[in-house]
Scaffold this motif. Structure first.
Motif, PDB file in Angstrom:
ATOM      1  N   PHE A 107      24.154 -74.280  13.202  1.00  0.00           N
ATOM      2  CA  PHE A 107      23.454 -73.401  13.610  1.00  0.00           C
ATOM      3  C   PHE A 107      23.870 -72.118  12.925  1.00  0.00           C
ATOM      4  O   PHE A 107      23.065 -70.888  12.523  1.00  0.00           O
ATOM      5  N   PHE A 108      25.468 -71.557  13.199  1.00  0.00           N
ATOM      6  CA  PHE A 108      25.802 -70.288  12.777  1.00  0.00           C
ATOM      7  C   PHE A 108      25.885 -70.254  11.383  1.00  0.00           C
ATOM      8  O   PHE A 108      25.971 -69.305  10.824  1.00  0.00           O
ATOM      9  N   SER A 109      25.918 -71.507  10.606  1.00  0.00           N
ATOM     10  CA  SER A 109      25.717 -71.530   9.135  1.00  0.00           C
ATOM     11  C   SER A 109      24.405 -71.029   8.746  1.00  0.00           C
ATOM     12  O   SER A 109      24.458 -70.039   7.907  1.00  0.00           O
ATOM     13  N   GLY A 110      23.362 -71.582   9.340  1.00  0.00           N
ATOM     14  CA  GLY A 110      22.138 -71.077   9.018  1.00  0.00           C
ATOM     15  C   GLY A 110      21.852 -69.626   9.281  1.00  0.00           C
ATOM     16  O   GLY A 110      21.232 -69.062   8.688  1.00  0.00           O
ATOM     17  N   VAL A 111      22.553 -69.215  10.325  1.00  0.00           N
ATOM     18  CA  VAL A 111      22.303 -67.699  10.789  1.00  0.00           C
ATOM     19  C   VAL A 111      23.110 -66.804   9.794  1.00  0.00           C
ATOM     20  O   VAL A 111      22.410 -65.881   9.376  1.00  0.00           O
ATOM     21  N   LEU A 114      20.865 -66.814   6.612  1.00  0.00           N
ATOM     22  CA  LEU A 114      19.797 -65.931   7.074  1.00  0.00           C
ATOM     23  C   LEU A 114      20.155 -64.672   6.669  1.00  0.00           C
ATOM     24  O   LEU A 114      19.539 -63.607   6.190  1.00  0.00           O
ATOM     25  N   GLY A 115      21.281 -64.022   7.361  1.00  0.00           N
ATOM     26  CA  GLY A 115      21.756 -62.662   6.965  1.00  0.00           C
ATOM     27  C   GLY A 115      22.039 -62.387   5.576  1.00  0.00           C
ATOM     28  O   GLY A 115      21.679 -61.289   5.329  1.00  0.00           O
ATOM     29  N   LEU A 116      22.948 -63.273   4.975  1.00  0.00           N
ATOM     30  CA  LEU A 116      23.114 -62.951   3.538  1.00  0.00           C
ATOM     31  C   LEU A 116      21.919 -63.233   2.811  1.00  0.00           C
ATOM     32  O   LEU A 116      21.570 -62.388   1.888  1.00  0.00           O
ATOM     33  N   GLY A 117      20.820 -63.928   3.138  1.00  0.00           N
ATOM     34  CA  GLY A 117      19.437 -64.109   2.252  1.00  0.00           C
ATOM     35  C   GLY A 117      18.657 -62.726   2.491  1.00  0.00           C
ATOM     36  O   GLY A 117      18.056 -62.199   1.703  1.00  0.00           O
ATOM     37  N   LEU A 118      18.728 -62.149   3.836  1.00  0.00           N
ATOM     38  CA  LEU A 118      18.325 -60.919   3.995  1.00  0.00           C
ATOM     39  C   LEU A 118      18.838 -59.609   3.250  1.00  0.00           C
ATOM     40  O   LEU A 118      18.077 -58.730   2.704  1.00  0.00           O
ATOM     41  N   CYS A 119      20.052 -59.857   3.133  1.00  0.00           N
ATOM     42  CA  CYS A 119      20.739 -58.746   2.405  1.00  0.00           C
ATOM     43  C   CYS A 119      20.750 -58.686   0.843  1.00  0.00           C
ATOM     44  O   CYS A 119      20.472 -57.970   0.225  1.00  0.00           O
ATOM     45  N   LEU A 124      18.316 -63.412  -4.682  1.00  0.00           N
ATOM     46  CA  LEU A 124      18.171 -64.763  -4.107  1.00  0.00           C
ATOM     47  C   LEU A 124      16.858 -65.434  -4.511  1.00  0.00           C
ATOM     48  O   LEU A 124      16.630 -66.408  -5.260  1.00  0.00           O
ATOM     49  N   ALA A 125      15.943 -64.655  -4.417  1.00  0.00           N
ATOM     50  CA  ALA A 125      14.636 -64.914  -4.852  1.00  0.00           C
ATOM     51  C   ALA A 125      14.399 -65.034  -6.408  1.00  0.00           C
ATOM     52  O   ALA A 125      13.679 -66.082  -6.734  1.00  0.00           O
TER      53      ALA A 125
END
Length: 132
Positions: A107-111, A114-119, A124-125
């Motif tokens: 769960f926390f790895s996913g979070v 998520l945080g790194l992906g948003l930053c 990433l895209a």
């Protein structure tokens, strides 16, 4: 349908022939993965009717979902292996701890992803195959 208790499950896992046990335990996993794949195919079909770029976006999102699943599977497989060992030793308490650690680690790895992906959304895209 009556749920087996811990002792019945232990007997079932230790005395059932391996081939039959693997087949019985694999069926729900196979069905789950098939449903996910069919959902993604249907999603791609309907989104593809909108535009080519929308269909490409689904492909990018699918890649990211595959990465998230891989991380989750990483923790799930490791925790599941250790939980199985502990249940074989009748270590119910330790098995519960290991299951919780595996779940929260995933769960926390996913979070974190998520945080790194948003930053780093743009790089990433692009790394996943997006165009400008």
């Amino acid at each position: 349908m009556k749920q087996p208790n811990a002792e019945e499950k232990y007997r079932q896992m230790t005395q059932t022939p391996v081939e039959r046990l693997i087949c019985r335990l694999a069926v729900p996993t196979i069905i789950s993965m098939l449903i996910t794949t069919i959902y993604n195919m249907a999603d791609t079909f309907f989104i593809g009717k909108i535009s080519t770029s929308a269909s490409g976006a689904v492909g990018i999102a699918f890649s990211l979902m595959a990465i998230l699943q891989a991380v989750g599977f990483f923790f799930g497989q490791g925790a599941g292996n250790n939980v199985s060992k502990e249940l074989g030793r009748h270590g119910q308490g330790k098995a519960e701890q290991l299951a919780a650690v595996g779940f929260f680690s995933a769960f926390f790895s996913g979070v974190l992803i998520l945080g790194l992906g948003l930053c780093f959304l743009r790089p990433l895209a692009i790394a996943l195959g997006s165009t400008e």
